[in-house]
Design an enzyme around this catalytic site. Structure first.
Site, PDB file in Angstrom:
ATOM      1  N   PRO A  54       0.799  -1.224   0.000  1.00 26.80           N
ATOM      2  CA  PRO A  54       0.000   0.000   0.000  1.00 26.80           C
ATOM      3  C   PRO A  54       0.835   1.280   0.000  1.00 26.80           C
ATOM      4  O   PRO A  54       1.891   1.351   0.627  1.00 26.80           O
ATOM      5  CB  PRO A  54      -0.815  -0.105   1.287  1.00 26.80           C
ATOM      6  CG  PRO A  54      -0.099  -1.079   2.144  1.00 26.80           C
ATOM      7  CD  PRO A  54       0.565  -2.043   1.196  1.00 26.80           C
ATOM      8  N   ASN A  55       0.305   2.250  -0.708  1.00 25.02           N
ATOM      9  CA  ASN A  55       0.837   3.623  -0.796  1.00 25.02           C
ATOM     10  C   ASN A  55       2.114   3.732  -1.618  1.00 25.02           C
ATOM     11  O   ASN A  55       2.595   4.841  -1.856  1.00 25.02           O
ATOM     12  CB  ASN A  55       1.060   4.223   0.605  1.00 25.02           C
ATOM     13  CG  ASN A  55      -0.234   4.311   1.389  1.00 25.02           C
ATOM     14  OD1 ASN A  55      -1.213   4.849   0.888  1.00 25.02           O
ATOM     15  ND2 ASN A  55      -0.258   3.739   2.578  1.00 25.02           N
TER      16      ASN A  55
ATOM     17  N   ARG B   8       5.270  10.986  -2.448  1.00 23.62           N
ATOM     18  CA  ARG B   8       5.011  10.626  -1.053  1.00 23.62           C
ATOM     19  C   ARG B   8       6.264  10.818  -0.193  1.00 23.62           C
ATOM     20  O   ARG B   8       7.260  10.101  -0.388  1.00 23.62           O
ATOM     21  CB  ARG B   8       4.597   9.148  -1.015  1.00 23.62           C
ATOM     22  CG  ARG B   8       4.404   8.591   0.367  1.00 23.62           C
ATOM     23  CD  ARG B   8       4.282   7.088   0.344  1.00 23.62           C
ATOM     24  NE  ARG B   8       4.011   6.609   1.685  1.00 23.62           N
ATOM     25  CZ  ARG B   8       4.234   5.380   2.109  1.00 23.62           C
ATOM     26  NH1 ARG B   8       4.711   4.469   1.266  1.00 23.62           N
ATOM     27  NH2 ARG B   8       3.979   5.035   3.343  1.00 23.62           N
TER      28      ARG B   8
ATOM     29  N   TYR C 126      11.289   8.510   1.403  1.00 28.61           N
ATOM     30  CA  TYR C 126      11.213   7.436   0.413  1.00 28.61           C
ATOM     31  C   TYR C 126      11.928   7.738  -0.908  1.00 28.61           C
ATOM     32  O   TYR C 126      11.964   6.881  -1.799  1.00 28.61           O
ATOM     33  CB  TYR C 126       9.740   7.083   0.143  1.00 28.61           C
ATOM     34  CG  TYR C 126       9.026   6.589   1.383  1.00 28.61           C
ATOM     35  CD1 TYR C 126       9.448   5.420   2.018  1.00 28.61           C
ATOM     36  CD2 TYR C 126       7.953   7.286   1.933  1.00 28.61           C
ATOM     37  CE1 TYR C 126       8.822   4.964   3.166  1.00 28.61           C
ATOM     38  CE2 TYR C 126       7.314   6.837   3.081  1.00 28.61           C
ATOM     39  CZ  TYR C 126       7.749   5.676   3.691  1.00 28.61           C
ATOM     40  OH  TYR C 126       7.124   5.216   4.832  1.00 28.61           O
TER      41      TYR C 126
ATOM     42  N   ASN D 185       7.891  -5.594  -0.896  1.00 26.47           N
ATOM     43  CA  ASN D 185       7.843  -4.474   0.037  1.00 26.47           C
ATOM     44  C   ASN D 185       6.393  -4.399   0.515  1.00 26.47           C
ATOM     45  O   ASN D 185       5.527  -3.874  -0.195  1.00 26.47           O
ATOM     46  CB  ASN D 185       8.253  -3.159  -0.629  1.00 26.47           C
ATOM     47  CG  ASN D 185       8.246  -2.013   0.372  1.00 26.47           C
ATOM     48  OD1 ASN D 185       7.738  -2.151   1.483  1.00 26.47           O
ATOM     49  ND2 ASN D 185       8.807  -0.877  -0.014  1.00 26.47           N
TER      50      ASN D 185
ATOM     51  N   ALA E  46       3.025  -0.692   4.856  1.00 23.13           N
ATOM     52  CA  ALA E  46       2.534  -0.687   6.242  1.00 23.13           C
ATOM     53  C   ALA E  46       2.043  -2.064   6.696  1.00 23.13           C
ATOM     54  O   ALA E  46       2.009  -2.350   7.901  1.00 23.13           O
ATOM     55  CB  ALA E  46       1.425   0.344   6.382  1.00 23.13           C
TER      56      ALA E  46
ATOM     57  N   GLU F  49      12.260  -9.580   1.860  1.00 19.25           N
ATOM     58  CA  GLU F  49      11.503  -8.394   2.298  1.00 19.25           C
ATOM     59  C   GLU F  49      12.378  -7.169   2.097  1.00 19.25           C
ATOM     60  O   GLU F  49      13.534  -7.160   2.534  1.00 19.25           O
ATOM     61  CB  GLU F  49      11.153  -8.559   3.779  1.00 19.25           C
ATOM     62  CG  GLU F  49      10.453  -7.362   4.368  1.00 19.25           C
ATOM     63  CD  GLU F  49      10.245  -7.523   5.877  1.00 19.25           C
ATOM     64  OE1 GLU F  49      10.421  -8.641   6.423  1.00 19.25           O
ATOM     65  OE2 GLU F  49       9.923  -6.497   6.515  1.00 19.25           O
TER      66      GLU F  49
ATOM     67  N   HIS G 281      12.641  -2.732   2.130  1.00 24.82           N
ATOM     68  CA  HIS G 281      12.083  -1.425   2.514  1.00 24.82           C
ATOM     69  C   HIS G 281      12.985  -0.327   2.007  1.00 24.82           C
ATOM     70  O   HIS G 281      14.219  -0.417   2.120  1.00 24.82           O
ATOM     71  CB  HIS G 281      11.962  -1.322   4.041  1.00 24.82           C
ATOM     72  CG  HIS G 281      11.053  -2.346   4.616  1.00 24.82           C
ATOM     73  ND1 HIS G 281       9.686  -2.250   4.528  1.00 24.82           N
ATOM     74  CD2 HIS G 281      11.313  -3.521   5.234  1.00 24.82           C
ATOM     75  CE1 HIS G 281       9.143  -3.313   5.085  1.00 24.82           C
ATOM     76  NE2 HIS G 281      10.102  -4.104   5.516  1.00 24.82           N
TER      77      HIS G 281
ATOM     78  N   ARG H 103      13.133   4.398  12.570  1.00 27.21           N
ATOM     79  CA  ARG H 103      11.901   5.197  12.543  1.00 27.21           C
ATOM     80  C   ARG H 103      11.043   4.898  13.786  1.00 27.21           C
ATOM     81  O   ARG H 103      11.547   4.443  14.798  1.00 27.21           O
ATOM     82  CB  ARG H 103      11.167   4.923  11.216  1.00 27.21           C
ATOM     83  CG  ARG H 103      12.042   5.281  10.001  1.00 27.21           C
ATOM     84  CD  ARG H 103      11.323   5.093   8.703  1.00 27.21           C
ATOM     85  NE  ARG H 103      10.150   5.977   8.620  1.00 27.21           N
ATOM     86  CZ  ARG H 103       9.146   5.802   7.761  1.00 27.21           C
ATOM     87  NH1 ARG H 103       9.179   4.777   6.904  1.00 27.21           N
ATOM     88  NH2 ARG H 103       8.130   6.635   7.741  1.00 27.21           N
TER      89      ARG H 103
HETATM   90  C1  DQA Z   1       8.130   1.000   3.864  1.00 28.22           C
HETATM   91  C2  DQA Z   1       8.225   1.202   5.397  1.00 28.22           C
HETATM   92  C3  DQA Z   1       6.860   1.035   6.040  1.00 28.22           C
HETATM   93  O1  DQA Z   1       6.961   1.251   7.442  1.00 28.22           O
HETATM   94  C4  DQA Z   1       5.885   2.026   5.470  1.00 28.22           C
HETATM   95  O2  DQA Z   1       4.591   1.834   6.025  1.00 28.22           O
HETATM   96  C5  DQA Z   1       5.826   2.006   3.991  1.00 28.22           C
HETATM   97  C6  DQA Z   1       7.077   1.884   3.241  1.00 28.22           C
HETATM   98  C7  DQA Z   1       9.478   1.303   3.172  1.00 28.22           C
HETATM   99  O3  DQA Z   1       9.627   0.894   2.035  1.00 28.22           O
HETATM  100  O4  DQA Z   1      10.336   1.977   3.758  1.00 28.22           O
HETATM  101  O5  DQA Z   1       4.780   2.145   3.385  1.00 28.22           O
HETATM  102  O6  DQA Z   1       7.818  -0.359   3.623  1.00 28.22           O
END
Ligand code: DQA
Length: 151
Positions: free
Chosen positions: A14-15, A22, A27, A78, A81, A102, A104, A111
């Site tokens: 998501p996002n 964003r 990011y 990835n 959240a 995984e 990020h 964080r």
């Molecule tokens: C994320 C880190 C997560 O905590 C966050 O909710 C994201 C992006 C990252 O790529 O740094 O949406 O996965």
């Protein structure tokens, strides 16, 4: 050596469709399309094929992981959240039993406290966190090397 090309599912949670606009301080400024293009270039070098999917919906991510079985040899994910909340995504990865990395963009351990726990990490072969778009490239390299070593 396995029969090439290896096929890898790249799953964005998501996002991540908002990358570029964003929170660029966290990011980076690359869009998801640009990250996918970098991954395509890296895949070419690694003689692998990648299929990139992004969804904001937990169930779609679970379905996509299920559909990866028999079709792809591994997953770069990835989970966004959902990393910190989703037992369903964790169980889907465990269920299909495909080697998964995984990744990020941000270093989740630098964080907020709620980002320090990953439900996915225990079912992943490894985790890469904090290198921006490079996290995806490193994740793909690590997965392909793992798959070749296993074959
Ligand atoms: C994320 C880190 C997560 O905590 C966050 O909710 C994201 C992006 C990252 O790529 O740094 O949406 O996965």
């Amino acid at each position: 050596m396995p029969d090439l090309p290896l096929s890898v599912l790249v799953l964005h949670g998501p996002n991540l469709n908002l990358l570029g606009q964003r929170e660029p301080g966290i990011y980076g400024s690359l869009t998801l399309t640009e990250i996918n293009r970098l991954l395509e270039q890296e895949a070419l070098k690694l003689q692998a094929k990648i299929f990139c999917v992004q969804s904001n919906h937990e169930g779609v991510l679970v379905d996509t992981i299920h559909q990866a079985w028999g079709k792809h040899q591994g997953i770069v994910i990835n989970p966004g959240a959902y990393t910190h909340t989703s037992v369903a995504i964790r169980d889907a990865i465990a269920g299909v039993n495909l080697p998964s990395v995984e990744v990020h963009l941000s270093n989740i351990y630098r964080r907020e406290d709620f980002r320090h726990h990953s439900y996915i990490a225990p079912v992943a072969i490894g985790q890469i966190s904090g290198f921006g778009a490079q996290s995806y490239i490193l994740g793909l390299q690590a997965l392909v090397h793992h798959l070749i070593a296993q074959s």
